[in-house]
Design an enzyme around this catalytic site. Structure first.
Site, PDB file in Angstrom:
ATOM      1  N   LYS A 100     131.526  38.133  50.855  1.00 15.02           N
ATOM      2  CA  LYS A 100     131.854  39.466  51.373  1.00 15.02           C
ATOM      3  C   LYS A 100     131.610  39.520  52.880  1.00 15.02           C
ATOM      4  O   LYS A 100     132.437  40.004  53.654  1.00 15.02           O
ATOM      5  CB  LYS A 100     130.977  40.489  50.663  1.00 15.02           C
ATOM      6  N   LYS A 121     143.643  48.609  38.120  1.00 10.36           N
ATOM      7  CA  LYS A 121     142.595  48.001  37.309  1.00 10.36           C
ATOM      8  C   LYS A 121     143.075  46.786  36.522  1.00 10.36           C
ATOM      9  O   LYS A 121     144.154  46.778  35.960  1.00 10.36           O
ATOM     10  CB  LYS A 121     142.087  49.039  36.310  1.00 10.36           C
ATOM     11  N   ARG A 181     134.934  44.491  48.324  1.00  8.15           N
ATOM     12  CA  ARG A 181     134.061  45.554  47.842  1.00  8.15           C
ATOM     13  C   ARG A 181     133.362  45.150  46.547  1.00  8.15           C
ATOM     14  O   ARG A 181     134.002  44.784  45.564  1.00  8.15           O
ATOM     15  CB  ARG A 181     134.841  46.842  47.620  1.00  8.15           C
ATOM     16  N   CYS A 182     132.032  45.226  46.586  1.00  9.98           N
ATOM     17  CA  CYS A 182     131.235  44.892  45.407  1.00  9.98           C
ATOM     18  C   CYS A 182     130.497  46.144  44.955  1.00  9.98           C
ATOM     19  O   CYS A 182     130.187  47.005  45.768  1.00  9.98           O
ATOM     20  CB  CYS A 182     130.220  43.810  45.759  1.00  9.98           C
ATOM     21  N   ASP A 202     131.841  66.007  35.902  1.00 10.50           N
ATOM     22  CA  ASP A 202     132.946  65.127  36.300  1.00 10.50           C
ATOM     23  C   ASP A 202     133.145  63.989  35.315  1.00 10.50           C
ATOM     24  O   ASP A 202     132.189  63.335  34.925  1.00 10.50           O
ATOM     25  CB  ASP A 202     132.632  64.490  37.666  1.00 10.50           C
ATOM     26  N   HIS A 223     142.751  60.860  50.313  1.00  9.37           N
ATOM     27  CA  HIS A 223     142.562  59.460  50.702  1.00  9.37           C
ATOM     28  C   HIS A 223     143.009  59.186  52.127  1.00  9.37           C
ATOM     29  O   HIS A 223     142.863  58.079  52.624  1.00  9.37           O
ATOM     30  CB  HIS A 223     143.304  58.537  49.739  1.00  9.37           C
TER      31      HIS A 223
HETATM   32  N1  GLN Z   1     132.099  65.573  42.365  1.00  6.76           N
HETATM   33  C1  GLN Z   1     132.457  64.277  42.842  1.00  6.76           C
HETATM   34  C2  GLN Z   1     132.797  64.360  44.317  1.00  6.76           C
HETATM   35  O1  GLN Z   1     133.280  65.348  44.732  1.00  6.76           O
HETATM   36  C3  GLN Z   1     133.648  63.737  42.096  1.00  6.76           C
HETATM   37  C4  GLN Z   1     133.999  62.376  42.576  1.00  6.76           C
HETATM   38  C5  GLN Z   1     134.982  61.668  41.698  1.00  6.76           C
HETATM   39  O2  GLN Z   1     135.678  62.266  40.936  1.00  6.76           O
HETATM   40  N2  GLN Z   1     135.078  60.392  41.813  1.00  6.76           N
HETATM   41  O3  GLN Z   1     132.595  63.405  45.056  1.00  6.76           O
END
Ligand code: GLN
Ligand code: ZN
Length: 758
Positions: A18, A111, A518-519, A602, A697
């Site tokens: 890495k 994935k 990324r690890c 979540d 993103h």
């Molecule tokens: N509650 C988390 C955040 O807002 C949700 C992140 C996720 O879904 N990966 O970072």
């Protein structure tokens, strides 16, 4: 009998790989030095395998990023946007495909089967495949010249390669595969003339649900490859589950078949016992788990091998792990902080190779020959099983009782809804966010100082409170309806809870590759999981004390915690999920008692646990839904449960998602809005829902009109009175400035649409 394995971690014992990659990308390491360094890492890895006595060592499994990308560039599959001009693909182009550059966007990443490893998706649309270089041959030569290893080149088989690729539209797979056959043929011919004996051809696609036509196609493919290189022995390798069409698969014109006997739910063995195994083939039997981090039950492995021996003579048996060791950390040697009982029960890649050597000896010379090793292995497992952490009887009894009942909210959604509306008085199209706000350098530094002991507990919590205060004020100014505290106290959504729940441990160096350099270092669930004290109440209550608007409590769900951890192997995943769920239920109740009556749980990783075979998916979804309900169903009717998921391919899961019975769900959508909208045309979703209205993103600030049109499109298929406005996902990776601007536009977009509707 021979010992072998399918692939080794690339990253090195100290993640040297890495570091080399990232220095090279940052321009701090010239290309020749970089190549020297990664070559040294590759050879070191091989040397370990040699020292552990593995007889058939894989070569060509090492990669500078990803093995699917390696295969693509070997076949010259480079999208036009990277301006590639033929010949061996330069390193710069290779990395540009993986990571993007100024001129061209990166290739998509997804994935690898049911693991947390991600591969780069080959784009077959605008290229004609050619063999640009013979990578496995180079790897074979290197291992022989440098270390005297007669390696087993590993290649990704044509059917799996094509099925994992995109961009060939409705062209039949058989036609696409056909364009690659001459290339594979040439590659194998060259290996044959070099004197290679065995080649491992990975076809993990056979562990998914395939058709009779797929297997027929394989027959054609391997018949041709056999003709091309008749002296070469091909080992058709499968892993991660059983093969469908066992009889046809074992009859394929290859010299060896690799089967996973650990992740196959017993199916491979059953098939083998029913239909036997061809007398002229070698069986490469996966007998040591290649994906978990636990010492093997060697007695059980010996028994299993005994059953195989009835069908396969020893000289036609290869003993090996069930899959590549890419998915486990390198070595337990540096785990000096762990409880010795736990540490002793662990086996990472190096230790698995040692186990393999013991297993082989036991099979060849009888268990007596290795009785000492077998006894210590047995003892290590026994001690962990007897540990207090694995014997929390109160938890075990509670689970046994609870799972007999059906858990669910007291009232159905339709009846909770008016009560919640009266309680919360939210406007039409309420606005909210997913939970986290930017984790700036300042936030990360503060956590470091606290972890190192440079900051006291109170210094750190004052800092966190200041962050919360800033963001509560900002959210109020922006006019957001349902607020969050921002998750500044969390590095990672699983680690944070793992550190506070009983039954989890954290390794120092248990890294595995997730994608590229990324690890991740997954927590280890080794004991019964238990709630010990409230985990999130302080921050949520503090945030709520600053505002009259509702602040959502924020938890990570049971299935996500499970899927992003290494899980004990003495209980089913379902049982472990229920244990986590029960512990989270205590947290949900603690939040509610403290006055937090909107709680988000979540579950971004639910899909990641989906089994590979169609026939197993339903059962998984059922217990995943049950675990979520177990953690969220004891609240008051007026308490509003939210959930969040990070992906958009869920057309096949809308029913299950509705069964989770959350009052509100937020889902990522902006990158494939059209598809998702389409699925709602077919299936009505009748609970609160927010389809992300902008992509988090990217740092780009989306314009109001863009979001308005996103909302408009969603409202063509979803009921406006149930619709929420939120970004795609958490904002922790974003900058402060762009976040505020984007949210301001989001609120304006919501207002604009409200005005049209009212
Ligand atoms: N509650 C988390 C955040 O807002 C949700 C992140 C996720 O879904 N990966 O970072
Ligand atoms: Zn998300």
């Amino acid at each position: 009998m021979k010992s072998s394995h399918l692939g080794y971690p690339r990253i090195g014992a100290n993640r040297q790989w890495k570091k080399a990659l990232e220095q090279f990308w940052a321009g701090k390491l010239p290309e020749d030095e970089f190549v020297r360094e990664v070559t040294a890492i590759r050879l070191d890895n091989l040397k370990v395998q040699q020292d552990k006595g593995i007889e058939l060592i894989p070569v060509g499994d090492f990669s500078l990023y990803d093995h699917v990308l390696d295969t693509a560039v070997m076949f010259g599959i480079v999208p036009k946007r990277f301006a590639y001009e033929g010949g061996p693909v330069p390193l710069a182009t290779y990395f540009a495909m993986a990571r993007g550059n100024k001129e061209a966007a990166a290739c998509e990443m997804t994935k690898w089967f049911n693991t947390n490893y991600h591969y780069i998706v080959p784009e077959l649309n605008d290229t004609v495949p050619v063999l640009t270089e013979n990578r496995p041959l180079a790897a074979y030569r290197e291992a022989r010249q440098q270390l005297g290893i007669e390696g087993k080149p590993v290649i990704l088989g044509p059917l799996t390669f094509v099925k994992l690729s995109k961009g060939y539209g409705s062209t039949p797979v058989a036609e696409v595969v056909a364009t690659f056959i001459p290339l594979y043929a040439q590659l194998l011919q060259e290996l044959e003339s070099e004197g290679v004996q065995w080649v491992q051809v990975d076809e993990p696609i056979l562990s998914t649900t395939v058709t009779a036509g797929d297997v027929e196609l394989l027959n054609k493919v391997y018949t041709e490859l056999k003709q091309a290189a008749p002296k070469l022995s091909l080992l058709l390798q499968t892993y991660f589950d059983a093969v469908d069409y066992y009889e046809q698969v074992i009859a394929l014109p290859v010299q060896g078949i690799g089967l996973d006997f650990l992740h196959d739910r017993g199916r491979n063995l059953k098939q083998l016992q029913k239909h036997g195994f061809p007398q002229d083939k070698v069986l490469a039997a996966g007998l040591i788990d290649g994906r978990n981090i636990w010492r093997a039950d060697l007695d059980e492995a010996i028994r299993l091998a005994g059953r195989l021996a009835a069908f396969v003579p020893a000289d036609r048996l290869i003993v090996q792990p069930s899959s590549s060791l890419l998915h486990v950390p390198v070595s337990t040697r540096s785990e000096t902080d762990l409880d010795p009982v736990l540490k002793d029960a662990l086996a990472f890649a190096e230790e698995k190779l040692e186990e393999l050597a013991v297993l082989k000896q036991a099979l060849e010379n009888g268990p007596e020959a290795v009785s000492g090793q077998l006894a210590s292995s047995r003892e290590a497992r026994r001690q962990l099983n007897a540990s207090p952490e694995r014997n929390r009887t109160a938890i075990q009894q509670a689970i046994a009782q609870i799972t007999k009942q059906k858990f669910g909210r007291a009232l159905p959604f339709a009846d909770r809804r008016p009560l919640q509306q009266a309680q919360w008085q939210l406007p039409l199209l309420p606005t909210t966010t997913i939970g986290s706000f930017p984790q700036t350098a300042e936030v990360r530094q503060a956590r470091q100082k606290w972890r190192k002991g440079e900051w006291s507990e109170s210094q750190y919590s004052e800092f966190i409170e200041a962050q919360i205060r800033t963001w509560i004020e900002l959210q109020e100014q922006l006019g957001i309806d349902v607020l969050v505290h921002g998750e500044f106290e969390r590095t990672d959504m699983v680690e944070f809870f793992g550190e506070k729940l009983a039954g989890f441990a954290f390794t120092r160096n248990g890294w595995v590759q997730s994608y590229g350099s990324r690890c991740v270092k997954p927590p280890v669930i080794y004991g019964d999981v238990a709630f010990t004290a409230p985990m999130t109440v302080t921050e949520s209550v503090f945030a709520q004390s600053l505002t009259k608007k509702p602040v959502k409590g924020m938890l990570t769900g049971p299935v996500t915690i499970l899927n992003w951890s290494f899980v004990r192997d003495d209980l089913s995943r379902e049982q472990v999920a229920y244990q986590i769920a029960l512990a989270l239920r205590a947290e949900v109740e603690a939040l509610e008692q403290a006055g937090i009556e909107m709680i988000q749980v979540d579950e971004p990783a639910v899909r990641e646990g989906l089994p590979l075979k169609q026939q197993d998916k339903e059962a998984y979804i059922q217990w995943a839904v049950d675990a979520f309900r177990l953690s969220t169903s004891t609240v008051k009717d007026t308490t509003q449960i939210h959930t969040h998921m990070c992906y958009c391919e869920f057309h096949d899961m809308i029913g299950a998602i509705s069964d989770m019975d959350a009052d509100v769900i937020s889902i990522e959508t902006s990158r494939s809005h059209g598809e998702l909208i389409h699925s709602f045309e077919e299936t009505v979703y009748g609970k609160g829902i927010g389809l992300g209205v902008y992509d988090i993103h990217s740092p780009r600030v989306p314009a109001v009109e863009e979001m308005v049109s996103m909302i408009d499109r969603s409202l063509r298929v979803l009921d406006p009175s149930l619709f929420w406005i939120n970004p795609d996902c958490g904002l922790k990776t974003r900058g402060m400035d762009e976040t505020v601007k984007s949210l301001r536009n989001m609120v304006q977009a919501a207002e604009a649409v409200r005005a049209k509707l009212q």
